[in-house]
Design an enzyme around this catalytic site. Structure first.
Site, PDB file in Angstrom:
ATOM      1  CB  VAL A  49       2.589   9.077  -0.278  1.00  0.00           C
ATOM      2  CG1 VAL A  49       3.110   7.776  -0.887  1.00  0.00           C
ATOM      3  CG2 VAL A  49       1.095   8.987  -0.002  1.00  0.00           C
ATOM      4  CG  ASN A  72      -4.044   3.686   4.251  1.00  0.00           C
ATOM      5  OD1 ASN A  72      -3.969   4.915   4.257  1.00  0.00           O
ATOM      6  ND2 ASN A  72      -4.411   2.998   5.303  1.00  0.00           N
ATOM      7  CB  ILE A 131      -2.295   8.464   5.336  1.00  0.00           C
ATOM      8  CG1 ILE A 131      -2.833   7.318   6.166  1.00  0.00           C
ATOM      9  CG2 ILE A 131      -3.273   9.619   5.280  1.00  0.00           C
ATOM     10  CD1 ILE A 131      -3.077   7.711   7.600  1.00  0.00           C
ATOM     11  CD  GLU A 132      -0.930   2.170   5.842  1.00  0.00           C
ATOM     12  OE1 GLU A 132      -0.309   1.179   5.430  1.00  0.00           O
ATOM     13  OE2 GLU A 132      -1.842   2.081   6.695  1.00  0.00           O
ATOM     14  CG  MET A 133       2.426   2.091   0.403  1.00  0.00           C
ATOM     15  SD  MET A 133       2.557   0.309   0.184  1.00  0.00           S
ATOM     16  CE  MET A 133       3.917   0.210  -0.968  1.00  0.00           C
TER      17      MET A 133
END
Lengths: 346, 346
Positions: A87, A127, A129-131
C-alpha cells in the site's frame, strides 16, 4: 575437499531437522493432492471462499492490494519484481515467494517463520508496508462489513460467529492447497514417461545431482526433505561468503532467519526455496537481485558449492530446471460481493 | 416550472447530438452482443489476447497496476474507491467508471474525451499517476520484451510487425466488448417476464420516469440516447448549483469536460454515466464523494431536478436501480506469459 567440508557443515546445521523428517529419494514426483492439516480439511466451500478472499483487494487498508497482487496465480505465483510493492507504493525487503506449490512446504516465508499456510495468511494483511491494515481485527471487521461474504462463510464453516481471522486464514489456505503443478515434464519423466525430458534436460538432471545441488534441493519440491509442519529446512546462504557474487548481488545484507528469531545460529540461514516454476519467477534470490536463471545457477554453484560451472553445464542445468514448470490448472474467476457504500477505504 | 425550464436548458445543450442519434424508447433492454467498429471486429483470438493484456500489471511502470486494478471485473468493474490509486501510491482525481457495458457507450471517460474503447485503452498506460509508463512506445516495448505474447498477437493479427499500440488497444477493446450484463431482472422484465421485477421495483421504475430521471438516464444503458461513436451525451452537472449537496459533496471543483476541451460551453458538462450495476459501484459521482445509493438518488434529484424526494420515493427508485445489476458472465482466468529475467521494472 574444502568444498565438501563446508557443504557438510552447512548440512550439519540442519541435521537434526533432516533426521526428524521423512527422507525422500532424489527424484520424486509431486503428489497430485496437497496435504491439509487435521483442523482444516480442504472442502469445495472453503476453496470457493478462499479464492474470493485471495483476490479481494479490500483485505488491504487502501483497497488496492490483495494476496493476488504479489502472488499472481495468472503467472508465476509471484510479482516478477525484485521486491514487492504494498500500500501507498511502499517497497518490501524481500522477493515474493511463489504461492504455487507452497502447500507442500513445511514452513512459510523466506525465513520459515510461519509453520502453515494458515499462519502465513495472517502475516501480510496487518503488515504496514504490505496490506497496511491496522491489525487483524480490522481485517475481520472489513470482511464482516461486506454482507455478501456471510453466506460463503456459513457454507464453509457453519452458522454463527464464523467470520473470524482463523476462518479467513483457513479459507485462503484451502484455496492455496489447490495451487499445485504436479504434471510437469519432470513429473511425467519420474513417473515413467522417458520421452518427457529432452536429452539435454536429462544431462542437466545428472549434473544437478553430481555437483551437489540435491544436497539441499531435494524432494518433490526441490526444497529439501519432507518435514512435519513447522519444521523448516534451513541452509546457510551464502555458504561461501568469499564468492564474488556475494558482493555483486549484496547477498549478505539481509540476515535471513536471524531477522525473525534473533538467534545467533540463524544468521544467514534461509529456507531452501522450491525450484518449481522458476521460468516464471525471475528475478531470483531473497532480494531479487539476480535477473536470469543461468546467472542464478552460476551464483548458487559459486556461493553454495564453491564451484565455477562451464557454460555447457549451466545450459544443461537450466534446461533441466525448465522441465519443472507447470502446467498450471485452469481456474475460473471468483465473483466478489459488492462493497457497501458506507465502507470506508483510506 | 422553473425546474422544467432549467432541465430543458440542460437538454438543449445536447439537442443536436440527440437529433443525430437513434432515439430509443425509455425502456430498452441491453443487446446481447456489443457492437464493434468496422476496423476491429471481435474475434476469439483478440478476446483471448485482450484479456491477458487487461490483467497484465506489466503494462505499468512498476509492474503493479493493470487495467484490472482499477476496473475489477470480479466485482463492479471499478475499484470501490472514491478515486483510484495508480503507481507509487498516487491518487487520481476521478472515480473509476465501470468497465461493465462500457462497450455500449459512444464516448469514454467521465468527460467523453475518447470516442472508442480502443482510444480509451491508450490513456491510462502513459498517464503518470495511473500506470506511469514513459509513453506509449514504452508500453509497446514492454510487451514486445515478453516473448510469450508474440504467438497471441500473431493469432489475433497475423504475422509480422503486429505488436503495436494500435493492436494492444484493439485486443483490450475486443475483450471489453465481452464484458456486458444483458440479462438483469430489468432486461428480463422489459423483454416480457413481468415477474422479473418486484412491485416496489415497478413502482420505482414509474417514479424514475415521472420525476424526469429519464430525461438524461434513458436508453438501454440509462446513459442517454444511442449515438455514433465519438458523440457523447453530455449534461450539465450540477444543473441546480444552489442545491445544498453541491457544497456538501464538492461537486463543482472539477469542471468536467471543460478540463479536456477548455471550451467555455463545456464547464461542468459530464457524460451521463450508465446506471447499470450501481449496486456494485459505490461510491458515486465523478469524485466518488457520495457513499450510498439512496444518497446518490437524493443528490441527483436535488442537483438535476431541483426536487426533494420522500423516503418512500427514494427507496422505490433504489429498488428499481437494483434491478439493473448483473448477472455477470463467468470468466476463466487468463494465463500470462513469463517475464524474462532481463526485463526491468522500476
Amino acid at each position: 575437499m574444502k568444498r565438501m567440508l563446508m557443504l557438510a557443515t552447512a548440512c550439519l546445521a540442519t541435521a537434526t531437522v533432516v533426521a526428524a523428517g521423512e527422507q525422500a529419494g532424489p527424484w520424486e514426483a509431486l503428489p497430485t493432492v496437497a496435504p491439509a492439516p487435521a483442523d482444516n480439511p480442504t472442502t469445495p466451500e472453503k476453496v470457493t471462499l478462499g479464492k474470493m478472499l485471495y483476490f479481494d483487494p479490500r483485505m488491504s487498508s487502501t483497497g488496492t492490494v490483495s494476496c493476488f497482487s504479489c502472488h499472481n496465480v495468472m503467472e508465476g505465483g509471484d510479482d516478477h519484481r525484485p521486491t514487492s510493492i504494498g500500500v501507498h507504493g511502499q517497497k518490501g525487503g524481500r522477493n515474493a515467494p511463489t504461492v504455487w506449490n507452497a502447500a507442500f512446504l513445511s514452513a512459510q516465508f523466506w525465513d520459515g517463520r510461519a509453520p502453515t499456510l494458515e499462519e502465513q495468511a495472517k502475516g501480510p494483511p496487518a503488515n504496514p508496508i504490505e496490506m497496511g491494515m491496522k491489525d487483524l481485527s480490522a481485517v475481520v471487521q472489513r470482511i464482516r462489513s461486506i454482507p455478501g461474504y456471510r453466506p460463503y462463510f456459513e457454507a464453509a464453516f457453519g452458522k454463527g460467529d464464523v467470520i473470524t481471522m482463523e476462518n479467513i486464514a483457513r479459507a485462503i489456505a484451502a484455496y492455496e492447497r489447490t495451487l499445485i503443478t504436479p504434471d510437469s515434464p519432470y513429473d511425467r519423466y519420474v513417473k515413467g514417461d522417458k520421452s518427457a525430458l529432452t536429452a539435454q534436460q536429462v544431462r542437466g538432471m545428472k549434473t544437478f545431482e553430481s555437483i551437489g545441488c540435491t544436497a539441499c534441493h531435494q524432494g518433490a519440491l526441490f526444497s529439501g526433505p519432507r518435514l512435519p509442519a513447522g519444521q523448516g529446512f534451513f541452509v546457510k546462504f551464502p555458504t561461501f561468503p568469499d564468492s564474488p557474487y556475494v558482493s555483486k548481488y549484496n547477498l549478505m545484507q539481509d540476515k535471513g532467519r536471524f531477522e525473525a528469531t534473533k538467534a545467533a545460529g540463524d544468521e544467514h540461514m534461509w529456507r531452501v526455496p522450491t525450484l518449481r516454476n522458476l521460468t516464471y519467477t525471475a528475478p531470483y534470490m531473497h532480494n531479487g537481485a539476480v535477473k536470469t536463471l543461468p546467472e542464478a545457477v552460476r551464483v548458487m554453484a559459486s556461493t553454495q558449492l564453491n564451484r565455477s560451472l562451464s557454460d555447457a553445464e549451466v545450459n544443461d542445468i537450466v534446461a533441466f530446471l525448465e522441465s519443472l514448470t507447470g502446467p498450471f490448472p485452469e481456474q475460473s474467476m471468483p465473483r466478489l460481493p459488492p462493497t457497501p457504500g458506507e465502507l470506508l477505504v483510506e
